[in-house]
Design a protein around this motif. Structure first.
Motif, PDB file in Angstrom:
ATOM      1  N   ARG A 198       0.878  -1.189   0.000  1.00 59.96           N
ATOM      2  CA  ARG A 198       0.000   0.000   0.000  1.00 59.96           C
ATOM      3  C   ARG A 198       0.908   1.230   0.000  1.00 59.96           C
ATOM      4  N   PRO A 199       0.933   1.967  -1.117  1.00 65.88           N
ATOM      5  CA  PRO A 199       1.888   3.085  -1.225  1.00 65.88           C
ATOM      6  C   PRO A 199       1.745   4.112  -0.096  1.00 65.88           C
ATOM      7  N   HIS A 200       0.542   4.240   0.486  1.00 65.28           N
ATOM      8  CA  HIS A 200       0.368   5.217   1.560  1.00 65.28           C
ATOM      9  C   HIS A 200       0.069   4.539   2.895  1.00 65.28           C
ATOM     10  N   GLN A 202       0.111   3.473   6.641  1.00 67.36           N
ATOM     11  CA  GLN A 202       0.458   4.202   7.866  1.00 67.36           C
ATOM     12  C   GLN A 202       1.168   3.257   8.826  1.00 67.36           C
TER      13      GLN A 202
END
Lengths: 357, 357
Positions: A198-200, A202
């Protein structure tokens, strides 16, 4: 901020405004305000009218504004900011056309419109365009930010050990940047194993395991200027699939860096990286290949499919292709480059691609 | 996010929209989107139309949205977001009036207007109003955030020693929050000595000295929810002037906390703190006395002079008066309280006012 730089920026903006028959421009975005006044605080707008630059701020920031703004006339507001800007604008009797940057919210635009009336119009990205080509003082600051980030990265990754969480490693990296007088450019991303797809992602409580992989996307913000780096690596020995994908991403990044120079079309540089991934048979990433940065972490130009325009000498951009296989792996390699007439210069080369283990 | 909470929120919003004859509402602010869909990512909008809730996102967030959003129909966009929202809106044939929150930028509003035409109008704070009264799951999360912040504060201040910089102490505090699965609610403020007279001071390389004073304004963000605490204290023995001002601020805060209950006017609570400072002869602070918080660090209601409205049970707000003497000292004491019918409950009492030295 050197006063001469501020003067040159205001002059360049005034030339643009003259061509567009705009007599005064209201700026609402912190980065635009900082660029033209030197002010590093928040909740403040700038108004450029004729040869004057006003900084519209409130009592919390007066002391700071006096320190930071050698050129601007500091106006202390008591009213909500759009109302205060409206009052200031109505005093600019000789300004027939007053523009406001279209990044303003609709609510604030409506408030402003009430005071300024038909003299008011919207304008897009006039200061952001100027900001994309960096001057020498900005480049020096960005180089410092990159050096701080590289040092912090090296100290932080040495503290990675089985059992550490993504969150804690992110916190350690942030602390290492703080120790060098920097802040974060954006919320640090640390992703272990398949979380990196998932590129973003958390940072979470996911713990690091033996033979895990790590993706870290982070940046130091120093004296207001950002940098932006991603490193992907295996904690132990990587799998063959990981190594193969890594090589593909490296190749894609190198292709884009080779294509990047003054005059190159944005789409061309984007395509160079994307094609290298496509040729490998791995899935092509869904995000852009890179973006400008400076006072903001994302600013003009943007390297993506269908982007219009060409690179200019003095722009600084990221190059950050990736490969993402959901549930399996995520790899992104991101460096910052300075565009020159003959090619480009890598600003983040001091940040090692693989930690020393 | 419990599905029943999401359902209740959407129902409450639909009732409000019905009264206002709005058939569909476009939400652009991350906190509003999170409140109605559960989605914690960025660059995504929500559209509420009839009984349907759409989440408009892109490829980077599809995996995350599927995990986080039990109710929303996830729509993957390829176009820029305002254009994609326009396309979605034009498909809502039966919606005669489509509203968009006025927090939208003017540029995006104009793009949207092109597709939606005369059916489009602006609307202010419809979801922010709903968000100000917290439900049980939100309160539980805010209590966790406050507990994390209190623990992190205690561990961090024990590491304060002569020679440490403001930046490093801020970084240590942030790391302690990270270790407990939280992030920062906003950039931590650490100010030593007279630096504390600037309410929005940014941590610097200023080092801590013997007999210095410290102001720390910080908050943990846990599962999307913020808290907001300020502590002011002397590193050694405080001066008489500091001790006197501290007592005044404590008294001002206590007066506002006593005045805070469901039905109390916002101006009344603000005035309670402000008057206590005024009576002491010290200068009255230029910022608000407090603000709501939740998914955002600053949200409705706002306690300030000229504020309109009354407190409601279930709202959570800060109470944060201060005394600032430029070049000399700055003191602010900030706690978070839950408004109840009979008064209020302090949520941040576990964060000590004075470290154990």
């Amino acid at each position: 901020m050197p006063t001469e730089d501020l003067q040159r920026r205001v002059r360049a903006l005034r030339r643009r405004l003259g061509k567009l028959h705009i007599d005064a421009l209201i700026l609402t975005q912190p980065a635009d305000v900082a660029y033209l006044t030197g002010f590093a605080g928040e909740d403040s707008w700038a108004v450029v009218a004729g040869s004057a630059v006003y900084l519209l701020t409130d009592s919390r920031y007066i002391e700071q504004a006096q320190k930071e703004c050698p050129l601007a006339k500091i106006v202390e507001r008591k009213d909500p900011i759009a109302q205060a800007a409206g009052k200031l604008a109505t005093k600019l009797k000789s300004a027939r056309t007053i523009a406001v940057d279209k990044a303003i919210s609709l609510a604030q635009y409506e408030t402003l419109k009430k005071s300024v009336g038909t003299r008011l119009r919207g304008a897009s990205g006039l200061v952001e365009d100027l900001r994309s080509v960096k001057d020498e003082s900005e480049l020096a600051t960005i180089r410092s930010a990159a050096a701080i980030a590289a040092g912090a990265f090296q100290r932080a990754v040495l503290q990675a050990r089985p059992g550490i969480t993504e969150s804690e490693l992110a916190g350690i990296l942030d602390l290492e940047m703080r120790r060098q007088d920097a802040k974060v450019s954006f919320e640090t991303i640390v992703a272990f194993g398949p979380n990196a797809s998932r590129p973003h992602h958390q940072p979470s409580q996911r713990v690091l395991r033996e033979r895990d992989t790590i993706l870290i996307d982070f940046g130091a913000k120093y004296n207001g200027y950002c940098c932006d780096i991603t490193r992907s690596f295996a904690f132990g020995k990587p799998t063959a699939a990981y190594s193969r994908a890594y090589e593909v991403v490296e190749r894609a990044q190198a292709a884009a860096i080779r294509a990047a120079k003054a005059g190159a079309e944005l789409v061309e540089v984007d395509a160079a990286a994307r094609n290298a991934i496509r040729e490998s048979g791995l899935p092509v990433y869904g995000h852009g290949t890179g973006h400008g940065f400076g006072l903001e972490i994302h600013e003009s130009p943007f390297l993506k499919e269908q982007a219009k325009g060409r690179l200019q000498a003095g722009q600084v951009i990221t190059i950050e292709p990736g490969v993402y296989l959901p549930g399996k792996l995520g790899i992104r390699i991101e460096d910052d480059i300075l565009i020159t007439d003959r090619g480009c210069e890598i600003l983040t080369g001091a940040c090692p691609r693989r930690p020393p283990w």
